[in-house]
Design a protein around this motif. Structure first.
Motif, short mmCIF file in Angstrom:
data_model
loop_
_atom_site.label_atom_id
_atom_site.label_comp_id
_atom_site.label_asym_id
_atom_site.label_seq_id
_atom_site.Cartn_x
_atom_site.Cartn_y
_atom_site.Cartn_z
N LYS A 49 -12.03 -10.54 -4.74
CA LYS A 49 -12.60 -11.32 -6.02
C LYS A 49 -13.43 -10.58 -6.78
O LYS A 49 -13.51 -10.56 -8.04
CB LYS A 49 -13.67 -12.22 -4.98
CG LYS A 49 -13.55 -13.70 -5.57
CD LYS A 49 -14.19 -14.43 -4.59
CE LYS A 49 -13.89 -15.93 -4.82
NZ LYS A 49 -14.58 -16.82 -3.54
N GLU A 50 -14.30 -9.61 -6.31
CA GLU A 50 -15.14 -8.60 -6.99
C GLU A 50 -14.47 -7.62 -7.69
O GLU A 50 -15.09 -6.91 -8.65
CB GLU A 50 -16.38 -8.02 -6.21
CG GLU A 50 -17.32 -9.13 -5.62
CD GLU A 50 -17.57 -9.26 -4.44
OE1 GLU A 50 -17.56 -7.79 -3.87
OE2 GLU A 50 -17.76 -9.99 -3.55
N LEU A 51 -13.21 -7.25 -7.69
CA LEU A 51 -12.56 -6.32 -8.39
C LEU A 51 -12.07 -6.75 -9.69
O LEU A 51 -11.71 -5.85 -10.48
CB LEU A 51 -11.39 -5.87 -7.43
CG LEU A 51 -11.72 -5.09 -6.07
CD1 LEU A 51 -10.68 -4.76 -5.40
CD2 LEU A 51 -12.61 -4.03 -6.38
N ASN A 52 -12.21 -7.92 -10.04
CA ASN A 52 -11.62 -8.57 -11.21
C ASN A 52 -10.32 -7.98 -11.50
O ASN A 52 -9.67 -7.78 -12.64
CB ASN A 52 -12.58 -7.73 -12.71
CG ASN A 52 -13.76 -8.55 -12.37
OD1 ASN A 52 -13.83 -9.50 -12.16
ND2 ASN A 52 -14.82 -7.78 -12.63
N ALA A 53 -9.34 -7.85 -10.53
CA ALA A 53 -7.96 -7.82 -10.61
C ALA A 53 -7.18 -9.00 -11.11
O ALA A 53 -7.52 -10.10 -10.92
CB ALA A 53 -7.54 -7.40 -9.17
N GLU A 54 -6.18 -8.34 -12.21
CA GLU A 54 -5.31 -9.26 -12.78
C GLU A 54 -3.95 -9.29 -11.99
O GLU A 54 -3.78 -8.60 -11.19
CB GLU A 54 -5.04 -9.02 -14.29
CG GLU A 54 -6.20 -9.28 -14.96
CD GLU A 54 -6.18 -8.77 -16.30
OE1 GLU A 54 -5.02 -8.40 -16.68
OE2 GLU A 54 -7.20 -8.43 -16.80
N VAL A 55 -3.06 -10.21 -12.15
CA VAL A 55 -2.10 -10.29 -11.79
C VAL A 55 -1.18 -9.10 -12.18
O VAL A 55 -1.04 -8.97 -13.37
CB VAL A 55 -1.15 -11.84 -12.06
CG1 VAL A 55 0.47 -11.57 -11.86
CG2 VAL A 55 -1.81 -12.83 -11.51
N GLY A 56 -0.49 -8.43 -11.31
CA GLY A 56 0.22 -7.22 -11.55
C GLY A 56 -0.47 -5.99 -11.29
O GLY A 56 0.21 -4.95 -11.27
N PHE A 74 -0.87 -0.14 0.02
CA PHE A 74 -1.09 -0.65 -1.46
C PHE A 74 -0.50 -1.97 -1.59
O PHE A 74 0.70 -2.37 -0.91
CB PHE A 74 -0.36 0.04 -2.50
CG PHE A 74 -0.86 1.65 -2.34
CD1 PHE A 74 -1.96 2.10 -3.22
CD2 PHE A 74 -0.20 2.61 -1.60
CE1 PHE A 74 -2.24 3.44 -3.12
CE2 PHE A 74 -0.64 3.95 -1.55
CZ PHE A 74 -1.60 4.17 -2.31
N ARG A 75 -1.15 -3.14 -2.24
CA ARG A 75 -0.66 -4.13 -2.56
C ARG A 75 -0.67 -4.58 -3.99
O ARG A 75 -1.51 -4.13 -4.82
CB ARG A 75 -1.26 -5.32 -1.68
CG ARG A 75 -1.33 -5.16 -0.35
CD ARG A 75 -2.13 -6.19 0.41
NE ARG A 75 -2.01 -6.29 1.91
CZ ARG A 75 -0.86 -6.76 2.65
NH1 ARG A 75 0.00 -7.31 1.97
NH2 ARG A 75 -0.75 -6.33 3.74
N ILE A 76 0.18 -5.28 -4.57
CA ILE A 76 0.45 -5.81 -5.83
C ILE A 76 -0.09 -7.08 -5.81
O ILE A 76 0.06 -7.81 -5.12
CB ILE A 76 1.73 -5.69 -6.45
CG1 ILE A 76 1.73 -5.62 -8.01
CG2 ILE A 76 2.51 -6.65 -5.86
CD1 ILE A 76 2.84 -5.09 -8.65
N VAL A 77 -1.01 -7.42 -6.89
CA VAL A 77 -1.65 -8.80 -7.10
C VAL A 77 -0.74 -9.79 -7.76
O VAL A 77 -0.12 -9.43 -8.40
CB VAL A 77 -3.01 -8.65 -8.00
CG1 VAL A 77 -3.55 -10.12 -8.15
CG2 VAL A 77 -4.03 -7.83 -7.30
N LYS A 78 -0.63 -10.93 -6.90
CA LYS A 78 0.37 -12.04 -7.22
C LYS A 78 -0.33 -13.25 -7.66
O LYS A 78 -1.45 -13.55 -7.00
CB LYS A 78 1.17 -12.03 -5.70
CG LYS A 78 2.03 -13.26 -5.86
CD LYS A 78 2.35 -13.24 -4.34
CE LYS A 78 2.48 -14.94 -4.07
NZ LYS A 78 2.43 -15.16 -2.67
N ALA A 79 0.25 -13.83 -8.50
CA ALA A 79 -0.32 -15.09 -8.75
C ALA A 79 0.18 -16.25 -7.79
O ALA A 79 0.65 -15.90 -6.94
CB ALA A 79 0.26 -15.55 -10.16
N ASP A 80 -0.94 -17.01 -7.71
CA ASP A 80 -1.05 -17.88 -6.34
C ASP A 80 -0.59 -19.38 -7.04
O ASP A 80 -1.60 -19.71 -7.58
CB ASP A 80 -2.17 -17.77 -5.61
CG ASP A 80 -1.82 -18.24 -4.36
OD1 ASP A 80 -0.97 -17.77 -3.40
OD2 ASP A 80 -2.64 -19.38 -3.82
#
Lengths: 80, 862
Positions: A49-56, A74-80
């Motif tokens: 949450k605090e990392l301001n990560a975007e999808v991808g 490693f994990r890729i951020v995925k839209a939920d």
């Protein structure tokens, strides 16, 4: 007022780090993979949450390990 | 057809879709119009279900469609035109969904144009990306949304709730929608809407889910059987199709005759029933169609589904030749990598052997013996590929004919390669390669030490044996699968093969206690095949014999604490192949975590480890055979003094429990957090009573005679432990059900001989007696209770955990460690970046960890 806690500070939550685009690209080429072959993490995951990560974006997870200093994942951020 | 007549084509793509009526008609060879099968001469009727245009199942007949004979013609589909459309059961759910998601008047999807176009763009994108997962999700979303609409956003028509009356009747409000109406609605849905509903209109139009033409499968997939009586027995499918055709014809006739609507509808429903059960005869709401005998018909779905279905039974599960199965029994005198087989099996199974200049004479002698005399041969294959059985008639001819280049299928003999297997084959050690040893008897014989990898015992287990038939297969089996290659388990790096039972006891005794005469020492070594043993003393210490088994450069430092004869703590130490201190026991040579075996394997490799294991095994049992070893009830005798102490211990525990009970009854017992007072009492008294068994155990062990066989077996780790000894000699201890003292029985008491509310130890399953002394009836009953509980538990758990494992293994089966160290699945997606997140090869580790200490010793030296 309820005290807010950072979930990242909890000892049982492994450290999550946001990789830069270049680092992520390097990771993809290191393992010769496309983003679709990466393990995923939900964009809504409380740990990032605090990392301001975007999808991808790619997140590096550093977990404790009994047999190694840090188990890197490693994990890729995925839209939920 | 010769092999080179085949044409090879590569599969470019596979498209899944639904079959359209046009396609059914196009691929149909016959239109079936009559339920009659054969005419008076027993010849298939034209337009019947066994029409020879559908393929041939009788020898001699030729297929009218392709002109081929039996076995060459694979059969051809036909079709039936159903008088009124019927619903395909398997699609009923989908039809229902579509009906709900579309307008009853204008047949548009029930979402407004704005949302629809949004979905349409998404659909276009996902389709281009071939992202089928998201396409599926999108369709689900669209349908889910459309279902909820009360009014059509396009024509404003009010929607009436549609319900299914399982399995194939659709109701709109309380009016029934006939399949004709359903079909008409589905046919009117526009292509652009179909896409959103998850259809590809080219491959699957929704109206195809309502059948107008029913394909008739070729007779080759529903062959009839001719019984001995000459009577013909038809396949279940043919029966079912017969029903369909019969009703269909009647329906036709009634419609044409202008029969009342009720009669037509009844027939229509009957037709629907027959078509439904033709597809699936196991639908809950539909009574299954039955034979005259009352047995349910096996129709299309049952042919494919479940364990006995086409996939799991015929495609995934293949049966093979050159295999044998029988009961197993132990034979400690054969080697670990041997398997004893009965002569009767050896005479049935064969190995093809090419005749050469060098083996011709020998093979001829086998052919001369024929199939009936042991070492013989069963078949001869000429260079032109003709295979002939060796019989009395053919034998002479074959003996003259055989020359180099012929192949003789000879019977098995000692040393042949075989694969040995026990189900369930849960890990790779479940199939290992053994060398054949032909033995008398009717069972397969295996060394008890290889029971562990197979998880076998001899209470009636059966095992399978396969004989590899080609040189490549034999080489592969020998190099990759032989028993010695499987000593180390890939799951944790421990040895799955080691010494068991008597051999552990024997080695323990020899290395710890025995001093034997020179003659005996030589004899023991001779029994292992060591013939040059020399001793210059009259009496030899048992431990000295081991130096003949270990190489001179073998060093070993055990980590398991041991006590030597004098009771001083030591470790097993081997220097230059000689035992310096300690003794051999289960922790050094036993199955799983036998340290010495592991160390030896690391240094000297699999073949020498197997030899060492074999020698240790033989030595161990020889020692016991020579010096005798018998357990007896007297082993569990403990001195009077010990008994008194034990009595006192137990009396004290009883007092403690009584005190607790008094406190409880007086209401003074303080509750444990989260527990009531009663529960606190139970927990505390259970604790006291459980502890007492440990205390008694320690005491009994202390007083036990270390030189009795029972204790020797427990100490060496061969069989039994001190707890078993305690239960036999001193006290069986508290019986617990579900982690509690025994509570069940009558009102406020466990048995009617106790007073209500008795909270003492005896009333709640404490067994004070020992097994040797014998249990009181009450104790016996409580013990039987826990015994039954344990039995039920294992009986229920085994199949559950078995299925759990099966699911897990299937889910993980194509994970693989790639050369870059990542773990990936079948589509090369990463599951782990480093195997186990630490990259350790567990098969080369010790329990999944790497011993830094050992690594240092390896590098620095001792």
């Amino acid at each position: 007022m309820p005290k807010t806690i950072k979930i990242q500070d909890h000892i049982l939550v492994p450290k999550h780090v946001l990789l830069t685009k270049e680092e992520a690209q390097a990771l993809f080429s290191k393992y010769n993979i496309t983003p679709s072959q990466m393990p995923m993490i939900s964009a809504k995951d409380p740990a990032i949450k605090e990392l301001n990560a975007e999808v991808g974006d790619v997140i590096k997870v550093l977990r404790n390990s009994q047999t190694e200093k840090d188990a890197v994942f490693f994990r890729i951020v995925k839209a939920d | 057809m010769a092999a080179n007549d085949y044409k090879f084509k590569e599969v470019d793509k596979i498209i899944f879709g639904m079959i359209s009526p046009q396609e059914v008609e196009k691929s149909s060879a016959v239109k079936v119009v009559t339920a009659e099968l054969y005419d008076k001469e027993g010849y298939p009727v034209d337009g019947g279900l066994m029409d020879i245009r559908l393929g041939v199942i009788d020898p001699g007949l030729r297929c009218k469609t392709c002109g081929s004979k039996l076995k060459e013609c694979i059969g051809h589909f036909g079709h039936i035109e159903v008088a009124r459309p019927v619903v395909h059961v398997s699609y009923a759910g989908k039809v229902y969904e579509i009906l709900k998601a579309t307008c009853r008047e204008c047949n548009r999807i029930l979402v407004d144009e704005e949302t629809a176009s949004k979905y349409r763009t998404l659909h276009g994108r996902f389709k281009k990306e071939r992202n089928f997962e998201y396409l599926r999700k999108l369709a689900k979303l669209a349908i889910g949304k459309a279902k909820l609409a009360k009014k059509c956003p396009h024509c404003n028509a009010k929607q009436i709730t549609i319900k299914v009356e399982k399995p194939t009747t659709f109701m709109e409000g309380d009016k029934r929608i006939s399949p004709i109406e359903v079909r008409a609605r589905l046919a009117k849905i526009q292509e652009k809407d179909l896409e959103l509903l998850g259809f590809d209109p080219v491959q699957a139009r929704p109206e195809w889910m309502i059948l107008t033409l029913l394909p008739i499968p070729p007779v080759t997939m529903r062959p009839s059987i001719t019984l001995e009586t000459g009577e013909r027995s038809e396949d279940d499918l043919t029966h079912k199709l017969g029903d369909i055709v019969r009703i269909n014809q009647r329906l036709f006739e009634n419609i044409n005759a202008g029969a009342p609507e009720i009669i037509v509808e009844d027939l229509w429903d009957l037709l629907q029933y027959h078509v439904t059960t033709y597809f699936d005869n196991t639908i809950a709401q539909v009574p299954p169609a039955r034979h005259r005998s009352g047995q349910a018909l096996k129709t299309l779905t049952e042919r494919i589904k479940s364990k006995e279905g086409r996939f799991r039974h015929n495609l995934a599960g293949k049966r093979v030749n050159f295999a044998a199965r029988t009961v197993i029994s132990p034979d400690p005198k054969i080697e670990f990598n041997e398997v004893g087989i009965p002569q009767s099996v050896a005479m049935e199974l064969t190995v093809p052997e090419k005749v050469t200049e060098w083996n011709k004479e020998w093979l001829l002698s086998l052919v001369k013996n024929g199939p009936k005399e042991y070492p013989g041969a069963n078949y001869v294959i000429a260079p032109d590929g003709k295979k002939r059985k060796i019989t009395k008639e053919t034998q002479e001819q074959l003996l003259l004919e055989i020359k180099e280049g012929y192949i003789v299928e000879r019977q098995l003999h000692d040393g042949d390669i075989a694969l040995f297997n026990r189900q369930p084959s849960l890990h790779r050690m479940s199939i290992m390669c053994h060398k054949i040893k032909v033995l008398p008897g009717r069972s397969f014989r295996l060394n008890p030490s290889v029971c562990n990898p197979y998880n076998a015992d001899f209470d009636g287990d059966e095992m399978n044996l396969h004989i590899p038939q080609t040189e490549e297969a034999r080489a592969e089996a020998e190099i990759l699968m032989q028993v010695q290659t499987q000593i180390m388990s890939p799951k944790n790096g421990y040895n799955v093969i080691g010494c068991v039972e008597d051999s552990v006891t024997g080695n323990y005794l020899l290395s710890k206690k025995l001093t034997i005469s020179r003659e005996d020492a030589v004899e023991l070594l001779t029994s292992m095949g060591i013939f040059d043993a020399k001793f210059d003393k009259e009496m030899v210490k048992g431990s000295e014999l081991f130096s003949r088994l270990f190489p001179e450069d073998f060093f070993f430092y055990g980590t398991a604490k041991q006590k030597d004869e004098a009771g001083v703590e030591t470790f097993l130490t081997i220097k230059k192949g000689k035992i310096i201190s300690g003794y051999i026991d289960d922790s050094s040579i036993g199955e799983n975590n036998g340290e010495l075996i592991r160390e030896f394997y690391r240094k000297y490799g699999q073949d020498r480890t197997l030899v060492l294991l074999g020698n240790l095994f033989k030595l161990g049992i020889k020692v016991l055979a020579k010096y005798g070893f018998t357990t007896s009830i007297a082993d569990t005798d403990i001195p009077e003094e010990a008994i008194e102490k034990i009595d006192e211990l137990i009396a004290n525990a009883y007092k403690d429990v009584d005190a607790l009970v008094k406190e409880y009854e007086a209401g003074r017992l303080e509750e444990l957090p989260g527990k009531t007072r009663r529960e606190t009492l139970e927990v505390k008294s259970l604790e006291i009573l459980n502890k007492i068994r440990n205390k008694v155990g320690n005491l009994a062990a202390q007083y036990a005679d270390e030189n009795t066989p029972t204790i020797i077996m427990a100490r060496s780790g061969a069989k039994g432990n001190i707890l078993n000894f305690t239960q036999m000699s001193a006290c069986v201890g508290q019986q617990a059900l579900g982690g509690q003292r025994i509570q069940r029985g009558y009102k406020n008491r466990t048995l009617s001989l106790f007073k209500q509310g008795d909270l003492g130890p005896i009333a709640h399953g404490f067994v004070r007696s020992s097994f040797k002394k014998g249990l009181t009836p009450v104790e016996f009953f409580f013990h039987a209770m826990t015994g039954r509980d344990a039995l039920m538990d294992t009986a229920l758990r085994t199949p559950k955990s078995g299925y759990l494992y099966r699911r897990l293994a299937n889910a993980l089966q194509d994970l693989k460690i790639e050369y870059d160290g990542t773990v990936r699945n079948a589509r090369k997606g990463i599951v782990q970046f480093k195997y186990g997140d630490d990259g350790i090869d567990v098969s080369k580790s010790e329990g999944g960890k790497i011993s830094v200490k050992k690594a240092i010793i390896d590098v620095v030296g001792q």
